[in-house]
Design an enzyme around this catalytic site. Structure first.
Site, PDB file in Angstrom:
ATOM      1  N   SER A 548       0.702  -1.226  -0.018  1.00  9.64           N
ATOM      2  CA  SER A 548      -0.069   0.011   0.081  1.00  9.64           C
ATOM      3  C   SER A 548       1.008   1.155   0.004  1.00  9.64           C
ATOM      4  O   SER A 548       1.734   1.366  -0.937  1.00  9.64           O
ATOM      5  CB  SER A 548      -0.838  -0.119   1.117  1.00  9.64           C
ATOM      6  OG  SER A 548      -2.160   1.031   0.895  1.00  9.64           O
ATOM      7  N   ASP A 629      -8.127  -5.455  -5.874  1.00 14.19           N
ATOM      8  CA  ASP A 629      -7.922  -4.297  -5.200  1.00 14.19           C
ATOM      9  C   ASP A 629      -8.113  -3.054  -5.937  1.00 14.19           C
ATOM     10  O   ASP A 629      -7.591  -2.815  -6.738  1.00 14.19           O
ATOM     11  CB  ASP A 629      -6.265  -4.505  -4.889  1.00 14.19           C
ATOM     12  CG  ASP A 629      -5.971  -3.110  -3.906  1.00 14.19           C
ATOM     13  OD1 ASP A 629      -6.637  -2.406  -3.552  1.00 14.19           O
ATOM     14  OD2 ASP A 629      -4.845  -3.048  -3.967  1.00 14.19           O
ATOM     15  N   HIS A 661      -6.880  -5.794  -1.506  1.00 13.51           N
ATOM     16  CA  HIS A 661      -5.707  -5.213  -1.018  1.00 13.51           C
ATOM     17  C   HIS A 661      -4.871  -6.052  -0.104  1.00 13.51           C
ATOM     18  O   HIS A 661      -3.642  -5.560   0.251  1.00 13.51           O
ATOM     19  CB  HIS A 661      -6.145  -3.841  -0.195  1.00 13.51           C
ATOM     20  CG  HIS A 661      -5.284  -2.679  -0.265  1.00 13.51           C
ATOM     21  ND1 HIS A 661      -4.633  -2.252  -1.142  1.00 13.51           N
ATOM     22  CD2 HIS A 661      -4.700  -2.197   0.828  1.00 13.51           C
ATOM     23  CE1 HIS A 661      -3.737  -1.450  -0.848  1.00 13.51           C
ATOM     24  NE2 HIS A 661      -3.724  -1.214   0.610  1.00 13.51           N
TER      25      HIS A 661
END
Length: 686
Positions: A548, A629, A661
């Site tokens: 991320s 995601d 994610h």
């Protein structure tokens, strides 16, 4: 976002590292197979008289590639409390809640074919289904008077009843055309495309004909209760007399994708009146309402800045009779994650990130004084009844266990995974600090390999957390866990750079608009400081890993710290800030972090954009992406891999078509780790 493991001040002062005393003779390190198969404790709830605690244990079947959750109970009156399993169905039993009288436990289960509310006698016997609604129940609360349920379900708002939604669901499933037409955002959120339904709050009298008597409490409000994608039943609550319900909702409209304006609404528990907005004066986030035991005060959490999801959550106390509000513990510079009223109403329990830990605090209602009840580790969930407090706590040493807390003394109640991990030796770890960007004190952790020997140096896995407003602290993770790296023979270093939580709101704020500035400086200085303090770290033989925002930092490191590492692992990372601004779903995030929209403030997106530094890339990189995601879409990973391949930089791409994610399925998690460790071994263990 843990087993209690204390690192004393004396131990830190002498440079001592903490490990479980009983593990010193263990013959092996932790593996990903161990991690994936561990049982997980959660959701502790005390009976009304505080004599018993019900909680959940999630078990994983690696062969079936799935986990199931069951209910357990401990009688706290026993001289030696022993866990007792309450449910053992092949389907999960979730979200336990006691009846007002303490004679039964309510929970969610799909054992009837759809998710409904069930009731299990506390003294033993068979569970009975309480609801028989035509739709899945997503969450519920039992009225304090035991006369009704509050439940949330996903429905089409233009349907007159629940049967209409059920019929439309069935028709869609049977239909051959798959196209979806949209006229506003969100078109998709987290990992799911919008299907036109909203989560709606209903009131259902117990013992009634459920479908016809389910009354919508949301009225004409166009919003999700509970919120998507991670809202829970903490977003609504009954008053102590069972007559009213207060809930949190963000009214959608056209601005939902860039708004963080959640408000609290009050409505009669039986319905019959429009919801009344209690927080219209605050255009930011208001949530997690809870009434005081006497019903005279409504507590809730509130942010102050619209559009900022990582603002500090303050505790607000509102007088129910007059509507007057006050901020509790204003000078206590921590953001509250969750809280509970003390049964006497004189204090509240709250947990919050704090200097690399996640501690439990007591907040005095009269003075606002915050007093720490726990020290090191991560207090995740907790409950309080009468003079009893129970909590789950984990640490870098072990997964969550259940504890009973008396004052500041914790007594462990569970020993899950004890036999499973009896021969595992965990890596020793320690927190350290250094002077980071602007000379500010920055904290981090180091961990040794499980089999570390005096005088030897070890290759380093340098872990960078996501968020970016988050923390890689003293907690146990089932996705990014330093102990698995320790078990694979690696030392780990992880830094809470500028922007991390638990060090005051100004520290958290400092990353916005500065993604590649102070955080990168902190990471550089942190790795150097760790290498100087701990001679067993071979910082010249290191690989950087992150997901991320951490994945963004991997791309940023490629072009701005190109000689720092022998390899990089980038999971779901941002490659092009401008592209991210136009393709992510929660627009409030990118717009806050970059100072506006990409068309109104393009400079904010380009200042720290990795795409502009691709020609300086040279470090081998493993790119990983979950194709579901929608937060950081797959195009970002494909662009990263293209930039690497086109320039002849050694690289690999691992894509999970069925993950978002996060990589959550056990078999995928195992594959993820073996691929990552293979990459590290190739570059660091030659």
């Amino acid at each position: 976002m843990t087993l209690r493991l204390l690192v004393t001040g004396a131990a830190l002062a002498t440079g001592a590292l903490v490990a479980a005393p009983s593990a010193m003779a263990a013959p092996r390190g932790l593996t990903i197979e161990d991690l994936a198969s561990m049982e997980r404790v959660g959701s502790p709830v005390l009976s009304p008289d505080a004599s018993r605690v019900v909680y959940t244990v999630r078990s994983t079947n690696l062969e079936k590639n799935r986990g199931t959750t069951q209910l357990w109970m401990i009688d706290l009156r026993a001289a030696k409390p022993v866990p007792q399993q309450l449910t053992s169905h092949e389907t999960s039993s979730l979200d336990p809640e006691w009846s007002a009288s303490g004679d039964a436990v309510y929970f969610l289960s799909s054992r009837s074919g759809s998710v409904q509310v069930w009731r299990l006698p506390a003294g033993g016997g068979e569970a009975a289904r309480v609801t028989d609604l035509p739709l899945d129940v997503d969450s519920f609360h039992v009225s304090p008077k035991g006369d009704r349920l509050a439940v949330t379900m996903a429905v089409f708002r233009d349907c007159a009843d629940l049967a209409c939604t059920k019929k439309r669901n069935d028709e869609r499933a049977a239909g051959k055309a798959t196209g979806k037409l949209y006229d506003q955002l969100f078109v998709r959120h987290w990992d799911t495309w919008a299907d036109g339904k909203r989560n709606v709050l209903y009131s259902v009298p117990l013992g009634s004909s459920p479908s016809s008597s389910a009354v919508s409490l949301s009225g004409a409000l166009d919003g999700d209760i509970t919120s998507k994608p991670f809202g829970d039943r903490g977003e609504y609550t009954f008053s102590p007399d069972g007559q009213r319900i207060v809930f949190s909702v963000r009214v959608a409209g056209k601005s939902e994708a860039w708004s963080t304006n959640f408000d609290l609404y009050d409505v009669p528990a039986a319905g019959g009146a429009a919801p009344r907005n209690l927080t219209a004066d605050n255009p930011a986030w208001d949530t997690k309402p809870q009434f005081s035991p006497d019903g005279k005060t409504l507590a809730y959490l509130a942010m102050k800045r619209p559009g900022f999801e990582a603002d500090r959550f303050h505790m607000i106390l509102q007088d129910v009779a007059t509507g007057k509000k006050r901020v509790l513990a204003e000078s206590w510079d921590r953001s509250i994650a969750d809280y509970r009223w003390r049964p006497d109403g004189k204090a509240l329990l709250a947990n919050a990130d704090d200097i690399g830990n996640h501690r439990l605090f007591s907040l005095d209602v009269a003075s606002g004084k915050a007093s720490a009840l726990t020290d090191k580790g991560y207090v995740a969930e907790f409950d309080a009844k009468r003079d009893t407090v129970v909590m789950t706590q984990n640490s870098l040493r072990d997964g969550a266990q259940l504890y009973r807390l008396a004052g500041t003394k914790a007594t462990q109640l569970t020993q899950v995974n004890r036999e499973r991990l009896a021969d595992v030796k965990m890596g020793e770890y320690e927190q350290f600090s250094f002077a980071g960007a602007n000379g500010d004190t920055v904290h981090g952790y180091v961990m040794k390999p499980w089999n570390a020997e005096p005088g030897k140096k070890y290759p380093v896995a340098f872990l960078v957390h996501g968020g970016p407003q988050g923390s890689f602290g003293n907690s146990w993770s089932y996705r990014w866990n330093p102990q698995v790296y320790a078990g694979a023979g690696y030392a780990t270093v992880f830094i809470d750079f500028h922007g991390s939580t638990g060090y005051g709101q100004a520290f958290t704020d400092s990353i916005s608009g500065d993604w590649g500035g102070k955080p990168l400086e902190d990471l550089k200085k942190g790795l150097a400081a760790a290498g100087q303090k701990y001679p067993w770290l071979d910082t010249s033989n290191a690989c950087a890993l992150g997901a991320s925002y951490g994945g963004y930092m991997m791309n940023w490191i490629e072009g701005n710290w190109s000689d720092g590492f022998k390899c990089i692992v980038n999971h779901d990372g941002v490659f092009d800030q401008r592209g991210m601004g136009y393709s992510t779903e929660e627009l409030w995030f990118t717009e806050w972090e970059n100072g506006g929209t990409p068309y109104a403030n393009p400079e904010g997106y380009e200042k720290f954009n990795p795409v502009h530094h691709v020609t300086k890339w040279k470090t081998p990189m493993l790119v990983i992406q979950g194709d579901l995601d929608f937060r950081i879409p797959t195009a970002q990973a494909l662009a990263t891999f293209t930039a690497l391949q086109r320039q002849g930089i050694k690289s690999k791409l691992l894509v999970f078509p069925d993950e978002n994610h996060w990589v959550l399925k056990p078999a995928n998690s195992i594959q993820w780790h073996h691929t990552v460790f293979g990459w590290l071994d190739e570059h660091l263990k030659k």
